[in-house]
Enzyme design. Structure first.
Site, PDB file in Angstrom:
ATOM      1  N   GLU A 239       0.883  -1.172   0.000  1.00  0.00           N
ATOM      2  CA  GLU A 239       0.000   0.000   0.000  1.00  0.00           C
ATOM      3  C   GLU A 239       0.913   1.213   0.000  1.00  0.00           C
ATOM      4  O   GLU A 239       1.454   1.598   1.048  1.00  0.00           O
ATOM      5  CB  GLU A 239      -0.891   0.011   1.254  1.00  0.00           C
ATOM      6  N   LEU A 240       1.114   1.813  -1.171  1.00  0.00           N
ATOM      7  CA  LEU A 240       2.154   2.844  -1.294  1.00  0.00           C
ATOM      8  C   LEU A 240       1.550   4.231  -1.525  1.00  0.00           C
ATOM      9  O   LEU A 240       0.373   4.442  -1.333  1.00  0.00           O
ATOM     10  CB  LEU A 240       3.102   2.443  -2.422  1.00  0.00           C
ATOM     11  N   CYS A 273      -2.513   9.286   2.065  1.00  0.00           N
ATOM     12  CA  CYS A 273      -2.102   8.673   0.791  1.00  0.00           C
ATOM     13  C   CYS A 273      -3.106   9.009  -0.292  1.00  0.00           C
ATOM     14  O   CYS A 273      -2.737   9.241  -1.441  1.00  0.00           O
ATOM     15  CB  CYS A 273      -1.957   7.170   0.966  1.00  0.00           C
ATOM     16  N   GLU A 371       4.768  12.953  -5.177  1.00  0.00           N
ATOM     17  CA  GLU A 371       3.711  12.970  -4.172  1.00  0.00           C
ATOM     18  C   GLU A 371       3.961  14.164  -3.250  1.00  0.00           C
ATOM     19  O   GLU A 371       5.074  14.345  -2.758  1.00  0.00           O
ATOM     20  CB  GLU A 371       3.747  11.671  -3.359  1.00  0.00           C
TER      21      GLU A 371
HETATM   22  P1  NAD Z   1       7.944   5.292   5.040  1.00  0.00           P
HETATM   23  O1  NAD Z   1       8.084   4.483   3.797  1.00  0.00           O
HETATM   24  O2  NAD Z   1       9.018   6.242   5.366  1.00  0.00           O
HETATM   25  O3  NAD Z   1       7.792   4.330   6.314  1.00  0.00           O
HETATM   26  C1  NAD Z   1       6.776   3.364   6.404  1.00  0.00           C
HETATM   27  C2  NAD Z   1       7.210   2.305   7.412  1.00  0.00           C
HETATM   28  O4  NAD Z   1       8.330   1.598   6.885  1.00  0.00           O
HETATM   29  C3  NAD Z   1       7.667   2.866   8.756  1.00  0.00           C
HETATM   30  O5  NAD Z   1       7.218   2.021   9.777  1.00  0.00           O
HETATM   31  C4  NAD Z   1       9.185   2.810   8.647  1.00  0.00           C
HETATM   32  O6  NAD Z   1       9.856   2.732   9.875  1.00  0.00           O
HETATM   33  C5  NAD Z   1       9.371   1.535   7.861  1.00  0.00           C
HETATM   34  N1  NAD Z   1      10.649   1.406   7.156  1.00  0.00           N
HETATM   35  C6  NAD Z   1      11.525   2.375   6.795  1.00  0.00           C
HETATM   36  N2  NAD Z   1      12.590   1.826   6.158  1.00  0.00           N
HETATM   37  C7  NAD Z   1      12.361   0.499   6.095  1.00  0.00           C
HETATM   38  C8  NAD Z   1      13.083  -0.607   5.526  1.00  0.00           C
HETATM   39  N3  NAD Z   1      14.232  -0.443   4.892  1.00  0.00           N
HETATM   40  N4  NAD Z   1      12.532  -1.838   5.623  1.00  0.00           N
HETATM   41  C9  NAD Z   1      11.345  -2.028   6.238  1.00  0.00           C
HETATM   42  N5  NAD Z   1      10.619  -1.024   6.795  1.00  0.00           N
HETATM   43  C10 NAD Z   1      11.133   0.226   6.723  1.00  0.00           C
HETATM   44  O7  NAD Z   1       6.530   6.028   4.928  1.00  0.00           O
HETATM   45  P2  NAD Z   1       5.897   7.083   5.947  1.00  0.00           P
HETATM   46  O8  NAD Z   1       6.581   8.393   5.802  1.00  0.00           O
HETATM   47  O9  NAD Z   1       5.784   6.482   7.297  1.00  0.00           O
HETATM   48  O10 NAD Z   1       4.409   7.200   5.354  1.00  0.00           O
HETATM   49  C11 NAD Z   1       4.051   8.054   4.322  1.00  0.00           C
HETATM   50  C12 NAD Z   1       3.926   7.316   3.012  1.00  0.00           C
HETATM   51  O11 NAD Z   1       3.025   6.230   3.149  1.00  0.00           O
HETATM   52  C13 NAD Z   1       3.355   8.174   1.913  1.00  0.00           C
HETATM   53  O12 NAD Z   1       4.007   7.906   0.698  1.00  0.00           O
HETATM   54  C14 NAD Z   1       1.899   7.726   1.849  1.00  0.00           C
HETATM   55  O13 NAD Z   1       1.259   7.995   0.626  1.00  0.00           O
HETATM   56  C15 NAD Z   1       2.053   6.271   2.110  1.00  0.00           C
HETATM   57  N6  NAD Z   1       0.794   5.692   2.581  1.00  0.00           N
HETATM   58  C16 NAD Z   1       0.123   4.833   1.780  1.00  0.00           C
HETATM   59  C17 NAD Z   1      -1.095   4.327   2.191  1.00  0.00           C
HETATM   60  C18 NAD Z   1      -1.901   3.396   1.330  1.00  0.00           C
HETATM   61  O14 NAD Z   1      -2.836   2.803   1.844  1.00  0.00           O
HETATM   62  N7  NAD Z   1      -1.592   3.231   0.054  1.00  0.00           N
HETATM   63  C19 NAD Z   1      -1.612   4.700   3.428  1.00  0.00           C
HETATM   64  C20 NAD Z   1      -0.889   5.586   4.217  1.00  0.00           C
HETATM   65  C21 NAD Z   1       0.320   6.062   3.793  1.00  0.00           C
END
Ligand code: NAD
Length: 521
Positions: A239-240, A273, A371
């Site tokens: 879910e990105l 998102c 984004e």
């Molecule tokens: P992020 O990718 O920075 O972090 C997401 C999670 O991944 C956090 O828990 C983080 O600690 C973890 N993480 C970081 N590096 C990692 C690695 N190498 N391996 C495994 N896990 C790791 O995202 P964010 O800033 O927390 O959230 C914002 C983003 O999420 C935005 O792009 C938003 O659009 C997206 N988002 C998508 C949805 C959806 O349903 N499609 C919903 C909410 C947020």
């Protein structure tokens, strides 16, 4: 909770910048231990009758319902969002998801009988079972710290899995509170565990001995997680991010659409998102549309989320504010005009940024290419709907989109031309709150689904069961092969598939001969 490692993470109140709690990051060894514990717990939880699993989730539902206002306040404290949003978009949506899965989950998880198509198999009985995967690793972001991880967690637990959840390092407290409620609800030890920590803890979870990963976060991190999953050949739900377009047609109700776009972009301080991130308006109504949007944005109230009259709270962290400022500066340097907002508000707190409306935007600017994760609304006039659709699809993302029009039939037809996981007509964002709607993206916005029936099925493995009650007849297709068998099979193909009735009738005697074969080994 898995604790005691050298690296620390913090809960910060985004409205004030105050650090109010610190946690240890789980080390890779601790993550492995949690996964091993989850695997052991799942051995009992998976085979437990579904009504027992449902009863625990019912208790959890009650606990969350009874504690809804405290949970909403905690979300506001850790994430910054206004109290009303914490209640409606997090707690109420979560309760709805649980209720929905409790109502339909047991039905969907039942084995289904599968009638055979081929004449040769008609006597057999077949079933599709939906069995648990084992241990599901969930990695979640900070923007919906309760609702996002809980949807997957509830589905996984109801389906008989154990879960190890790695929450965002910015919103640990909310998830630890959820863990407490699960314990109170009587969930057996080890079935749900929280691995607190930053990206390195997430990477350790992705590399650990789990059976599936449900990742929600940025596309950049998603690629790393998908690569880790590929190493172990385990499935992933991704879910990105998104860059959701809003298409505004000339027949729209201007008052309705301008209020809608403001909420769709600025709720959660623009950090959703599925927020409206790019707006394309047919040029006939572009000027009145923009004027009304600006007038309404100027009436929004910025402030701390715990004040009941706050419309827009702070952003989550300094880094997010800085990225938004760079995207805005890039647009302004290339000729975009700020009609309102555009500045930080240090008088309110360290991470406040004004809701900003931007025009004279073009495709060369980052605000249309990347984004934007904050209160920034670019509005672009378009010649016609074809141009709007071309803009809408001109992004690597494809999470969701909205079309605003009085002509619902036309809107529905247009929705088919948009590359996205969901299209809303005359609303935005709210589909994530529809617990029955499958949530997920197209293109770089990811794959797999959460919520709805699809979200529950993601937490299961399809297991096929085939029973042949006839134990005395050898199968016609077993060894030995000979020319006679080939001829009989050829006639059997006629019987099954020929368009000619005569050919089908003529094939019956030889086809029946298959049952009287004499040449078996
Ligand atoms: P992020 O990718 O920075 O972090 C997401 C999670 O991944 C956090 O828990 C983080 O600690 C973890 N993480 C970081 N590096 C990692 C690695 N190498 N391996 C495994 N896990 C790791 O995202 P964010 O800033 O927390 O959230 C914002 C983003 O999420 C935005 O792009 C938003 O659009 C997206 N988002 C998508 C949805 C959806 O349903 N499609 C919903 C909410 C947020």
């Amino acid at each position: 909770m898995i604790t005691s490692s050298p690296s620390k993470i913090q809960s910060i109140d985004p409205a004030t910048g105050e650090v109010w709690r610190e946690y240890d990051s789980a080390t890779p060894q601790q993550v492995q231990a949690a996964v091993a514990k989850a695997r052991a717990a799942q051995k009992n939880w998976g085979p437990a009758p579904i009504r027992e699993r449902a009863m625990v989730l019912r208790n959890f539902f009650d606990a969350l319902f009874n504690r809804r206002m405290e949970m909403a306040a905690l979300i506001t404290r850790e994430n910054g969002k206004p109290a009303a949003e914490a209640l409606i978009a997090e707690v109420i949506v979560s309760l709805d998801i649980i209720k929905y899965y409790l109502r339909y989950g047991p039905l969907w998880l039942r084995p289904q009988q599968l009638p055979h198509q081929n004449l040769a198999l008609k006597m057999r009985r077949a079933y599709v079972h939906h069995v648990p995967l084992g241990v599901v690793g969930i990695i979640s972001p900070w923007n919906y710290p309760l609702m996002l991880p809980l949807g997957g967690t509830v589905a996984a637990i109801l389906a008989g899995n154990a879960v190890v959840l790695k929450p965002s390092e910015f919103t640990t407290a909310v998830v630890l509170e959820t863990e407490k409620l699960f314990h109170e609800a009587g969930l057996p030890e080890g079935v749900f565990q929280v691995a607190t920590g930053d990206g390195s803890t997430g990477a350790a979870l992705a590399a650990s001995d789990i059976d599936k990963i449900v990742f929600t976060g940025s596309a950049a991190t998603g690629k790393k997680v998908a690569a880790a999953a590929a190493e172990k050949l385990i499935p992933v739900v991704m879910e990105l991010g998104g860059s959701d377009p809003m298409l505004v047609l000339r027949d729209v109700n201007l008052d309705h659409a301008t209020s809608g776009v403001i909420w769709g972009r600025f709720m959660n301080c623009g950090q959703s998102c599925v927020a409206v991130k790019r707006v394309f308006v047919e040029q006939e109504i572009y000027e009145p549309f923009v004027a009304k949007v600006v007038e309404k944005v100027n009436r929004l109230r910025l402030g701390p989320g715990n004040h009941p009259e706050t419309d827009i709270g702070p952003m989550i962290r300094e880094r997010q504010v800085a990225i938004l400022e760079q995207q805005l500066a890039d647009a302004v340097a290339k000729g975009a005009k700020v009609l309102c907002g555009g500045k930080r508000r240090p008088d309110l707190g360290p991470f406040f940024f004004e809701p900003t409306v931007l025009v004279d935007v073009d495709a060369e600017m980052k605000v249309l290419q990347e984004e934007t994760f904050g209160p920034l609304l670019p509005i672009v006039p378009v010649r016609d709907i074809d141009e709007a659709i071309a803009f809408a699809n001109a992004t690597p993302y494809g999470l969701s989109a909205s079309i605003w029009t009085a002509d619902l039939k036309h809107g529905r037809a247009l929705s088919q031309r948009i590359e996205a996981g969901a299209v809303l007509i005359n609303d935005a964002v709210s589909h994530v709150g529809a617990c029955e709607a499958p949530h997920g993206g197209a293109k770089a916005s990811g794959y797999g689904r959460t919520h709805g029936r699809d979200g529950l099925m993601e937490m299961t493995r399809t297991k096929y069961l085939d029973i042949d009650p006839i134990t005395f007849l050898r199968k016609p297709w077993w060894f030995r092969y000979d020319a006679n068998l080939l001829q009989q099979l050829n006639r059997f193909a006629d019987l099954l598939f020929s368009r000619s009735l005569w050919a089908r009738l003529r094939s019956v005697p030889e086809s029946l001969g298959l049952l009287r074969r004499k040449t078996w080994v």
